[in-house]
Design a protein around this motif. Sequence first.
Motif, PDB file in Angstrom:
ATOM      1  N   HIS A 117     -13.397 -16.305  -7.547  1.00  0.00           N
ATOM      2  CA  HIS A 117     -14.723 -16.836  -7.844  1.00  0.00           C
ATOM      3  C   HIS A 117     -15.171 -17.876  -6.817  1.00  0.00           C
ATOM      4  CE1 HIS A 117     -15.036 -14.792 -11.729  1.00  0.00           C
ATOM      5  NE2 HIS A 117     -13.734 -15.012 -11.838  1.00  0.00           N
ATOM      6  N   ALA A 118     -14.380 -18.071  -5.766  1.00  0.00           N
ATOM      7  CA  ALA A 118     -14.743 -19.061  -4.744  1.00  0.00           C
ATOM      8  C   ALA A 118     -15.014 -18.393  -3.398  1.00  0.00           C
ATOM      9  CB  ALA A 118     -13.621 -20.097  -4.600  1.00  0.00           C
ATOM     10  N   HIS A 119     -15.450 -17.128  -3.442  1.00  0.00           N
ATOM     11  CA  HIS A 119     -15.710 -16.393  -2.206  1.00  0.00           C
ATOM     12  C   HIS A 119     -17.016 -16.873  -1.580  1.00  0.00           C
ATOM     13  CE1 HIS A 119     -16.096 -13.041   0.598  1.00  0.00           C
ATOM     14  NE2 HIS A 119     -14.848 -12.701   0.302  1.00  0.00           N
ATOM     15  N   LYS A 163     -19.508 -13.368  -1.490  1.00  0.00           N
ATOM     16  CA  LYS A 163     -19.638 -12.491  -2.653  1.00  0.00           C
ATOM     17  C   LYS A 163     -19.602 -13.317  -3.933  1.00  0.00           C
ATOM     18  CE  LYS A 163     -17.156  -8.872  -0.135  1.00  0.00           C
ATOM     19  NZ  LYS A 163     -15.943  -8.029  -0.081  1.00  0.00           N
ATOM     20  N   ARG A 164     -20.440 -12.926  -4.888  1.00  0.00           N
ATOM     21  CA  ARG A 164     -20.455 -13.655  -6.162  1.00  0.00           C
ATOM     22  C   ARG A 164     -19.092 -13.596  -6.830  1.00  0.00           C
ATOM     23  NH1 ARG A 164     -25.464 -12.621  -9.987  1.00  0.00           N
ATOM     24  NH2 ARG A 164     -26.386 -13.670  -8.177  1.00  0.00           N
ATOM     25  N   VAL A 165     -18.502 -12.425  -6.845  1.00  0.00           N
ATOM     26  CA  VAL A 165     -17.138 -12.247  -7.350  1.00  0.00           C
ATOM     27  C   VAL A 165     -16.438 -11.246  -6.436  1.00  0.00           C
ATOM     28  CG1 VAL A 165     -15.668 -11.534  -9.256  1.00  0.00           C
ATOM     29  CG2 VAL A 165     -17.817 -12.688  -9.742  1.00  0.00           C
ATOM     30  N   ALA A 166     -15.236 -11.566  -6.027  1.00  0.00           N
ATOM     31  CA  ALA A 166     -14.447 -10.673  -5.178  1.00  0.00           C
ATOM     32  C   ALA A 166     -13.057 -10.513  -5.789  1.00  0.00           C
ATOM     33  CB  ALA A 166     -14.360 -11.231  -3.758  1.00  0.00           C
ATOM     34  N   GLU A 167     -12.219  -9.776  -5.107  1.00  0.00           N
ATOM     35  CA  GLU A 167     -10.864  -9.541  -5.611  1.00  0.00           C
ATOM     36  C   GLU A 167      -9.882  -9.497  -4.448  1.00  0.00           C
ATOM     37  OE1 GLU A 167      -9.866  -6.633  -8.952  1.00  0.00           O
ATOM     38  OE2 GLU A 167      -9.026  -5.580  -7.201  1.00  0.00           O
ATOM     39  N   ALA A 168      -8.732 -10.103  -4.652  1.00  0.00           N
ATOM     40  CA  ALA A 168      -7.628  -9.988  -3.697  1.00  0.00           C
ATOM     41  C   ALA A 168      -6.670  -8.932  -4.228  1.00  0.00           C
ATOM     42  CB  ALA A 168      -6.908 -11.327  -3.547  1.00  0.00           C
ATOM     43  N   ASP A 169      -6.408  -7.908  -3.424  1.00  0.00           N
ATOM     44  CA  ASP A 169      -5.479  -6.872  -3.882  1.00  0.00           C
ATOM     45  C   ASP A 169      -4.119  -7.476  -4.182  1.00  0.00           C
ATOM     46  OD1 ASP A 169      -7.443  -4.943  -3.656  1.00  0.00           O
ATOM     47  OD2 ASP A 169      -6.829  -4.317  -1.648  1.00  0.00           O
TER      48      ASP A 169
END
Length: 245
Positions: free
Chosen positions: A83-85, A88-94
């Motif tokens: 949530h601190a990207h 991007k509003r919301v991202a994901e780390a694989d």
Amino acid sequence: LLSAAFETCDSSPSSAVRPHPPVPPTIYCYREGVQTVRMIPAEMPPPAADPRKRAGDRAESKIFELLRNLDRPGFVAANTRLHAHRKKRVAEADFIVVVEEGVFVIEVKASERLRRDGNDGRWRDGDDIKYESPWEQAEGAMYAVERHLEDKLIFKPLYGFGVALVGSEFPRDTKAIDVEARTIMDRAQVVRGVDGMAEFLSDMIGYWISRSEERNGKKPRRMTAENLEELEARIVPAFDLRPSL
């Protein structure tokens, strides 16, 4: 390497590494003993029913199993929402791999058709244009993790990132200015199993250590067991959701 294993534990971190502000101790502590890595979650969910997502899920599961068998202390957080990207509003780390040397984000790509077009320089997956390269995705996720942690720790870990190309082989003789071969795990290493993963991590971590040494004039400090425990509490804390009284 520090030999460590996870055991249930009620003790708080020592005063020398006590976080500020204080946080409750995690339910796992690092103890001297057999080397291990903790996977969070313990198992990957089954692949999605949607065929467009299934290949990516299977590729991530393959990397998950290779990371699970690493003989080194630390933990791996899979599919972590960020949530601190910055972009991007919301991202994901694989995968967020936290070991003694630092905190490293791995972006996984399943495609067998990933390429950079020689005509316009754009990245493509088959005919689909990608507006971020895999390395830009991994880098953005790394900075999001760093931003989340920067005001929560009294020590500064080394940060880095890498890319796992599960379906593709990377031309190792490529001299691209924006791609560092030591941060890449390709299909040839994936098929070698745990040995290939260990080689990739050694190369990737070594690259980021050397970059840090060039900038700062000294090698980054290796993290202690208490540092690893605190990072687990900050990245994937355990908590209960209970009704208010």
